[in-house]
Enzyme design. Structure first.
Site, mmCIF file in Angstrom:
data_model
loop_
_atom_site.group_PDB
_atom_site.id
_atom_site.type_symbol
_atom_site.label_atom_id
_atom_site.label_comp_id
_atom_site.label_asym_id
_atom_site.label_seq_id
_atom_site.Cartn_x
_atom_site.Cartn_y
_atom_site.Cartn_z
ATOM 1 C CD GLU A 244 -11.205 4.992 1.902
ATOM 2 O OE1 GLU A 244 -10.583 3.981 1.530
ATOM 3 O OE2 GLU A 244 -11.121 6.085 1.315
ATOM 4 C CE LYS B 213 -4.491 -1.515 1.550
ATOM 5 N NZ LYS B 213 -4.384 -2.957 1.877
ATOM 6 C CB SER C 91 -0.251 -8.279 -1.089
ATOM 7 O OG SER C 91 -1.031 -9.093 -0.240
HETATM 8 C C1 LIG Z 1 -5.204 -3.961 1.494
HETATM 9 C C2 LIG Z 1 -4.475 -5.219 1.242
HETATM 10 C C3 LIG Z 1 -4.842 -6.103 0.197
HETATM 11 C C4 LIG Z 1 -6.044 -5.903 -0.664
HETATM 12 O O1 LIG Z 1 -6.067 -4.758 -1.436
HETATM 13 P P1 LIG Z 1 -5.748 -4.768 -3.019
HETATM 14 O O2 LIG Z 1 -6.100 -3.391 -3.424
HETATM 15 O O3 LIG Z 1 -6.618 -5.807 -3.635
HETATM 16 O O4 LIG Z 1 -4.317 -5.090 -3.170
HETATM 17 C C5 LIG Z 1 -4.058 -7.226 -0.020
HETATM 18 N N1 LIG Z 1 -2.998 -7.505 0.759
HETATM 19 C C6 LIG Z 1 -2.627 -6.692 1.774
HETATM 20 C C7 LIG Z 1 -1.443 -7.063 2.593
HETATM 21 C C8 LIG Z 1 -3.344 -5.525 2.053
HETATM 22 O O5 LIG Z 1 -2.957 -4.732 3.073
#
Ligand SMILES: *Cc1c(COP(=O)(O)O)cnc(C)c1O
Length: 413
Positions: A129, A107, A396
């Site tokens: 948000e 993010k 992610s």
């Molecule tokens: C917020 C988040 C997601 C999901 O959001 P996307 O916009 O689909 O990437 C996935 N993995 C993590 C670690 C997150 O913090």
């Protein structure tokens, strides 16, 4: 070196720029996307679109962003060969380590980009948000870095569930504003943030956290996240001398997945799979698998797949992972779903927990429960991925934030 140049260039530039015309000038990805907003937001969005187009073309902006991504965020993140997981599953599995980015997830790539843009637009204040708090923390972090005032809207219920992230944001100098309307969760926080933006648009930029909302947000957030795929291309070619057969990523709003996929969309040999949250069961209110049970609808500025009842009322959702627990998905995903370029599937909470365990035990890497959906899919008998494939899974985020949820799911206090 051209590879290095691409790492610091967040625009869909270089080899991809000519090939991706989407979205069109109205912000459409086929029939999806667009700008479904009240009159009061038309001018601010047009202004944002213009400012972003200028920044994207500005070498100075790109260089400053590139330097921050390198020295503050810690990019490029590694592409890690998961040897024991690969051996167990009979494929060659690489993990793109967004969990090693500053604040522990992808993010930050987007919030640093948008906060830099806010400063360039002369706006001293940002708002955001947040549901689980991850995007709020990433925004508060980038705001602290760039000296911007920061207010984060969060449903009252979420502030109680995610108290640690509330404290983190406050320690970073942000103000957390609890929202008491509606179901007091993410949807209501988004509405509150929109109202704030409308009344303070001269001083304030709204930092949206995924490839959602009205044009230009889905395009802009994708561009900021597409560094993930550009680095991956360079790294996998260096490691294996060829492109992967499959890319796999979890899909909440859709930013980490499109961030990985975007660079490869015009490579027909590279197949792509997005994994949604199947929750407890694919029944109304018990999951967040928009492509399994949703249909086209408009919500919060954009047209995309949406979980709704026959009368068009938006349904509640459930997932063990807060970041995947949302009723809609980015419009670009809807487009590539319908034309078949990206495939989607979903796995349930227990299958995601199995993915969490597998990576933790086999590799010593604790994944976020969101990322555990992409990993858990690989373990399934019904997996579409042929043994012997070369694949890149987007990790992610890291799982420290989810330890309590995992213990609770196992019936431990
Ligand atoms: C917020 C988040 C997601 C999901 O959001 P996307 O916009 O689909 O990437 C996935 N993995 C993590 C670690 C997150 O913090």
């Amino acid at each position: 070196m051209s590879g290095e140049k691409r790492l610091t260039d967040p625009a869909p530039g270089g080899r991809t720029s000519a090939r991706h015309a989407l979205p069109d000038r109205g912000g459409w990805f086929g029939v999806y996307g667009g700008r479904y907003v009240a009159e009061t937001l038309v001018t601010p969005l047009a202004e944002l679109e213009r400012a972003y187009a200028e920044a994207r073309a500005d070498v100075g902006f790109q260089e400053e962003l590139g330097t921050l991504l390198e020295n503050f965020v810690g990019r490029p993140t590694p592409l890690y060969f998961a040897a024991r997981l690969s051996q167990q599953l009979g494929s060659r599995i690489y993990l793109k380590r967004e969990d090693l980015a500053h604040t522990g997830a992808h993010k930050i790539n987007n919030t640093v980009g948008q906060c830099l843009l806010a400063r360039r637009m002369g706006k001293p204040r940002v708002i955001a948000e947040t549901g689980a708090g991850q995007h709020g923390v990433a925004t508060a972090t980038a705001a602290a870095l760039l000296g911007l005032e920061c207010d984060v809207y969060m449903g009252r219920v979420d502030t109680e569930r995610q108290a640690l992230n509330v404290h983190r944001m406050e320690l970073l100098g942000a103000r957390v504003v609890p929202v008491d309307s509606g179901s007091r969760t993410l949807k209501d926080a988004i509405s509150a943030a929109m109202r704030d933006w409308v009344s303070h648009v001269d001083s304030t930029h709204y930092v949206l956290g995924s490839v959602l909302g009205a044009h230009p947000y889905p395009m802009m957030v994708r561009d900021f996240q597409s560094i993930i795929g550009r680095e991956t291309r360079t790294q996998i070619l260096a490691a294996e001398g060829r492109l992967p057969n499959w890319l796999v990523a979890c899909v909440g709003g859709g930013s980490n997945s499109i961030g990985l996929f975007f660079e490869f969309l015009d490579e027909p040999s590279v197949r792509m799979l997005g994994i949604e949250a199947g929750g407890e069961a694919i029944e109304p209110g018990r999951h967040a698998a928009r492509f399994a049970a949703g249909r086209s609808g408009v919500l919060q500025g954009t047209k995309s797949y949406l979980l709704q009842d026959d009368a068009g009322n938006v349904l509640e959702t459930h997932s063990i992972s807060a970041g995947l627990d949302y009723c809609s998905v980015g419009p670009e995903h809807a487009y590539y779903h319908d034309n078949g370029r990206i495939q989607y599937d979903s796995i349930d909470d227990d299958e995601a927990l199995a993915g969490f365990d597998a990576l933790t035990r086999l590799e010593g890497i604790m994944p976020a429960l969101e990322s555990a959906h992409a990993l858990g899919y690989l373990l399934l008998d019904r997996s579409r991925i042929e043994p012997g494939s070369l694949l890149v899974v987007n990790l992610s985020g890291r799982g420290d934030k989810d330890v309590q949820s995992v213990l609770r799911a196992r019936g431990k206090p």
